[in-house]
Motif scaffolding. Sequence first.
Motif, PDB file in Angstrom:
ATOM      1  N   LYS A 155      -5.783   2.567  -0.731  1.00  0.00           N
ATOM      2  CA  LYS A 155      -5.495   2.802   0.869  1.00  0.00           C
ATOM      3  C   LYS A 155      -6.050   4.128   1.205  1.00  0.00           C
ATOM      4  N   PHE A 185       0.783  -1.248  -0.023  1.00  0.00           N
ATOM      5  CA  PHE A 185       0.103   0.100   0.010  1.00  0.00           C
ATOM      6  C   PHE A 185       0.910   1.336   0.073  1.00  0.00           C
ATOM      7  N   TYR A 241      -2.020   1.948  -3.454  1.00  0.00           N
ATOM      8  CA  TYR A 241      -1.897   3.133  -2.774  1.00  0.00           C
ATOM      9  C   TYR A 241      -3.397   4.169  -2.654  1.00  0.00           C
TER      10      TYR A 241
END
Length: 326
Positions: free
Chosen positions: A292, A268, A289
């Motif tokens: 998240k 992440f 990413y």
Amino acid sequence: MKKYLQYRRGYLCIWLLLCSVPILVQLLYGQALESILYGVGLATVLVLLFMVHDFLHFREKEEKRKQVAQNMGSRELCLFETNDPVEKEYLDLLGQLTERYCKQAEQLQTATKERQEYYTTWVHQVKTPMAAMNMLLQKKDTPESRQLQLQLFRMEEYVEMILHFTRLEESGTDFVFDSYDLDELIRKTIRKYASVFVQKKIAICYDTISAHVLTDEKWFCFVLEQVLSNALKYTNQGSVTIAMETPGLLTIRDTGIGIAPEDVPRVFEKGYTGYNGRADHKSTGLGLYLCKRTMNRLHHSISLTSVVGEGTTVTLDLRREERVIE
């Protein structure tokens, strides 16, 4: 008071030393202490009066310092007046640094806004030729055209990823929270990737989920799309399963190549691709990413487990405190 005593501890030590020296001298010579004790007592009273006045002045400056700290980085910074020449120089320096900081912050904000506007404009402009290409490819049903459509679909994914990335970087994002039928959101995402499932000959296992989720439809679907896209990208055969085995926990499980154990804790992170991503040479390290960050903004959470050679399971935790929709 404790902070003030620490601030003036040097003065207190000097006062104790000046009081103790005459008393010690008198004791060594065996003389009466009445006169010395009277002088020490008088000096102590004067010192206490000074310290009371000094403490009140110190507390006033401390309150003003807190106000300065609250307005730090703003042109509305109000510095207190002082007669101390050294403090005046420090306050002048603080004012100059604040002005310089404000100018740099404004320049950075302007540059960021211009960059985001450019990216947004570019995304909307590039969608036009991509839509035209898609229409042309749909007129021909050949293996080559289907492969080109698949690649064009991936290009559209990357364009949408850039658009969502720039929007997440903005201070205010267009979140609209409401209660949505989770089954409809999932089926909507599956339909979008139906052609990819067919071309890669990967089965989709999904039964109706009777649940509602308090979220933003557009951003939550973006997370579903990214997770489903990753599952399809790294699954060459087998299936992708979407289920809610535990209330509030939505799982997307694939039978793909999996992720190395040392890469799982970092998937992440921004730009982190891991071993599989480096081997693929196409991974940007932005998909998870963005998932998240988006889930955090939606007040949900996301986690991932994986076994190399067996597949990956992504869990979306949709549980949250009950909130009233106005």
